[in-house]
Design a protein around this motif. Structure first.
Motif, short mmCIF file in Angstrom:
data_model
loop_
_atom_site.label_atom_id
_atom_site.label_comp_id
_atom_site.label_asym_id
_atom_site.label_seq_id
_atom_site.Cartn_x
_atom_site.Cartn_y
_atom_site.Cartn_z
N MET A 1 0.86 -1.18 0.00
CA MET A 1 0.00 0.00 0.00
C MET A 1 0.90 1.23 0.00
SD MET A 1 -3.12 -1.04 2.61
CE MET A 1 -4.03 0.45 2.15
N GLY A 2 0.41 2.30 -0.58
CA GLY A 2 1.23 3.51 -0.65
C GLY A 2 2.51 3.23 -1.42
N ASN A 3 3.64 3.66 -0.88
CA ASN A 3 4.92 3.47 -1.57
C ASN A 3 5.77 2.37 -0.96
OD1 ASN A 3 5.90 4.55 0.79
ND2 ASN A 3 6.78 6.40 -0.12
N THR A 4 5.16 1.51 -0.11
CA THR A 4 5.93 0.53 0.65
C THR A 4 5.32 -0.86 0.55
OG1 THR A 4 6.68 2.21 2.23
CG2 THR A 4 6.81 -0.08 2.94
N GLY A 5 6.17 -1.85 0.35
CA GLY A 5 5.78 -3.24 0.50
C GLY A 5 6.25 -3.73 1.86
N VAL A 6 5.41 -4.49 2.56
CA VAL A 6 5.74 -4.96 3.91
C VAL A 6 5.66 -6.48 3.94
CG1 VAL A 6 5.17 -4.85 6.36
CG2 VAL A 6 4.81 -2.84 4.91
N TYR A 7 6.73 -7.10 4.40
CA TYR A 7 6.80 -8.54 4.60
C TYR A 7 6.09 -8.86 5.91
CZ TYR A 7 9.25 -13.02 5.59
OH TYR A 7 9.57 -14.32 5.90
N LEU A 8 4.89 -9.45 5.82
CA LEU A 8 4.08 -9.68 7.01
C LEU A 8 4.30 -11.05 7.63
CD1 LEU A 8 0.53 -8.21 6.26
CD2 LEU A 8 2.29 -7.30 7.77
N LEU A 9 4.29 -12.08 6.80
CA LEU A 9 4.36 -13.45 7.30
C LEU A 9 5.29 -14.26 6.43
CD1 LEU A 9 0.52 -14.11 7.81
CD2 LEU A 9 2.19 -13.82 9.65
N GLY A 10 6.01 -15.20 7.05
CA GLY A 10 6.86 -16.10 6.30
C GLY A 10 6.92 -17.47 6.95
N ALA A 11 7.14 -18.50 6.15
CA ALA A 11 7.22 -19.86 6.69
C ALA A 11 8.13 -20.69 5.81
CB ALA A 11 5.82 -20.49 6.75
N ASN A 12 8.76 -21.69 6.44
CA ASN A 12 9.76 -22.51 5.76
C ASN A 12 9.71 -23.92 6.35
OD1 ASN A 12 11.75 -22.52 3.77
ND2 ASN A 12 13.41 -22.11 5.21
N ASN A 13 9.74 -24.95 5.52
CA ASN A 13 9.81 -26.31 6.06
C ASN A 13 11.17 -26.93 5.74
OD1 ASN A 13 9.68 -27.12 3.37
ND2 ASN A 13 7.48 -27.64 3.46
N GLU A 14 11.32 -28.23 6.03
CA GLU A 14 12.61 -28.87 5.82
C GLU A 14 13.04 -28.83 4.36
OE1 GLU A 14 10.18 -30.06 7.65
OE2 GLU A 14 10.97 -30.77 9.57
N LEU A 15 12.08 -29.03 3.44
CA LEU A 15 12.41 -28.93 2.02
C LEU A 15 12.87 -27.52 1.66
CD1 LEU A 15 9.57 -31.00 0.28
CD2 LEU A 15 12.01 -31.58 0.42
N GLY A 16 12.21 -26.53 2.28
CA GLY A 16 12.59 -25.15 2.02
C GLY A 16 14.02 -24.88 2.45
N MET A 17 14.41 -25.43 3.60
CA MET A 17 15.78 -25.25 4.07
C MET A 17 16.77 -25.98 3.16
SD MET A 17 15.43 -25.37 8.24
CE MET A 17 14.50 -26.92 8.28
N GLN A 18 16.39 -27.16 2.70
CA GLN A 18 17.27 -27.94 1.83
C GLN A 18 17.52 -27.25 0.50
OE1 GLN A 18 15.85 -31.92 1.10
NE2 GLN A 18 17.31 -32.29 -0.57
N TYR A 19 16.45 -26.69 -0.09
CA TYR A 19 16.56 -26.10 -1.42
C TYR A 19 16.72 -24.58 -1.41
CZ TYR A 19 15.25 -30.72 -3.09
OH TYR A 19 15.22 -32.06 -3.36
N LYS A 20 16.86 -24.01 -0.21
CA LYS A 20 17.10 -22.56 -0.07
C LYS A 20 16.01 -21.73 -0.76
CE LYS A 20 21.19 -23.38 1.80
NZ LYS A 20 21.15 -24.87 1.78
N SER A 21 14.78 -22.21 -0.72
CA SER A 21 13.72 -21.56 -1.50
C SER A 21 13.29 -20.21 -0.92
CB SER A 21 12.51 -22.49 -1.62
OG SER A 21 12.08 -22.96 -0.37
N ALA A 22 13.53 -19.97 0.38
CA ALA A 22 13.17 -18.67 0.96
C ALA A 22 13.94 -17.53 0.30
CB ALA A 22 13.42 -18.68 2.46
#
Length: 346
Positions: A253-274
């Motif tokens: 909104m406006g001129n800013t993007g805000v990172y509100l929520l994030g989540a990562n599982n074991e596959l995410g950690m393995q493949y560096k998807s974040a």
């Protein structure tokens, strides 16, 4: 309904009772945020306790704010609470601290002098947007609530994408390169199915890490369902071989993007998807012409892993200016603070 709220004739408050009219005003401000949307108000409190006000000087709109009003029965004492407002940084204009001062003065007159309430503001003002002499104004507020200001990291998007990518730390860039080579697929959108997939990863992460939630994603989900389409959160999901690995939710909104929520599982950690998800978000924000990316808060002591991840994107640390309150009565102040303690206890 117009509420004459100042001793001078040129400053006034107008109450907005139509959601569409409020949305039109909201889109005029660079500091607009989801906490000032009609949908958030509907979630936060029964709408009869919400006042949507616009502050004018003559015919010029200065700012707007949602005000949550809560009073004790019979004695009629209470609080007017503004969260992440008032909005006052109009698009296409240079920030003028004098405008903010006029808005605060008008709100104080309306809610302190006329309605006899305590006025509390969690202001949406960040240290990177002002000169030091302007920041001194906030230090002169009569009463400063004890809650600490919050820190975040902000990535400015005024450079080309190649320069932005080169600004990441070498470790962060290497992991982004790995993620790109791992064949991770990124899908983004606004539909509920993506949010449901996000919640699945989030629940798994909470069970694995066993930490207390600061933000309730299901409450955010309910809020998102109440938001008008133009204000809904954008969900980014990463998949490896059709299996979800990482996810995040962005508010723009406006001129800013805000990172509100994030989540990562074991596959995410393995493949560096974040890492790939964040890069896709940055590219999307850049394409939309957004100027600032707020990475959503940092706490080096309590969450060093998240701090290390975010600080690989940018080292530009900023803070909000905390919570302020004003009251014309010491007895009222003690009464409201007692209510705060009771809510914290129960």
């Amino acid at each position: 309904m117009e509420l004459k709220s100042m001793a001078t004739n040129n400053l006034r408050i107008t109450e907005i009772t139509n959601k569409n009219e409020w949305n039109k005003l909201l889109k005029q401000f660079d500091d607009a945020n989801i906490y000032q949307t009609w949908g958030y108000a509907a979630l936060a409190r029964d709408e009869k306790f919400i006042s949507h006000v616009a502050i004018y000087e003559d015919k010029t709109l200065l700012g707007i704010s949602q005000v949550r009003i809560k009073k004790a029965p019979i004695i009629n004492w209470g609080i007017a609470y503004i969260y992440r407002g008032p909005l006052w940084q109009k698009s296409g204009q240079i920030n003028d601290i004098d405008t903010f001062k006029k808005i605060i003065s008008t709100l104080k007159h309306e809610f302190l002098d006329k309605k006899k309430l305590l006025l509390r503001l969690k202001v949406s003002v960040f240290s990177d947007l002002f000169q030091s002499n302007d920041l001194n104004y906030f230090l002169e507020f009569n009463s400063y609530l004890q809650s600490a200001s919050q820190k975040t990291l902000v990535l400015y998007l005024d450079k080309d994408l190649e320069s932005i990518r080169k600004s990441f730390t070498s470790k962060w860039r290497n992991r982004l390169n790995q993620s790109e080579k791992n064949g991770v697929e990124v899908v983004s959108g606004y539909d509920q199915k993506l949010f449901d997939d996000f919640l699945g990863i989030y629940d798994h992460m909470i069970a694995r890490k066993k930490f207390d939630e600061k933000v309730n994603p299901r409450k955010i989900n309910r809020m998102n369902q109440l938001l008008d389409p133009e204000f809904k959160l954008k969900i980014f999901m990463a998949y490896k071989d059709k299996q979800p690995t990482s996810a995040l939710a962005i508010s723009v909104m406006g001129n800013t993007g805000v990172y509100l929520l994030g989540a990562n599982n074991e596959l995410g950690m393995q493949y560096k998807s974040a890492y790939l998800l964040q890069w896709e978000v940055i590219k999307w924000l850049k394409l939309r012409g957004i100027l600032r990316y707020d990475l959503g808060g940092i706490d080096l002591e309590k969450n060093p892993g998240v701090f290390e991840f975010k600080s690989g994107i940018t080292k530009n640390e900023v803070k909000d200016l905390g919570t302020f309150e004003f009251s014309n009565s010491k007895l009222l102040t003690k009464f409201v603070h007692l209510g705060d303690l009771i809510r914290l206890k129960f």
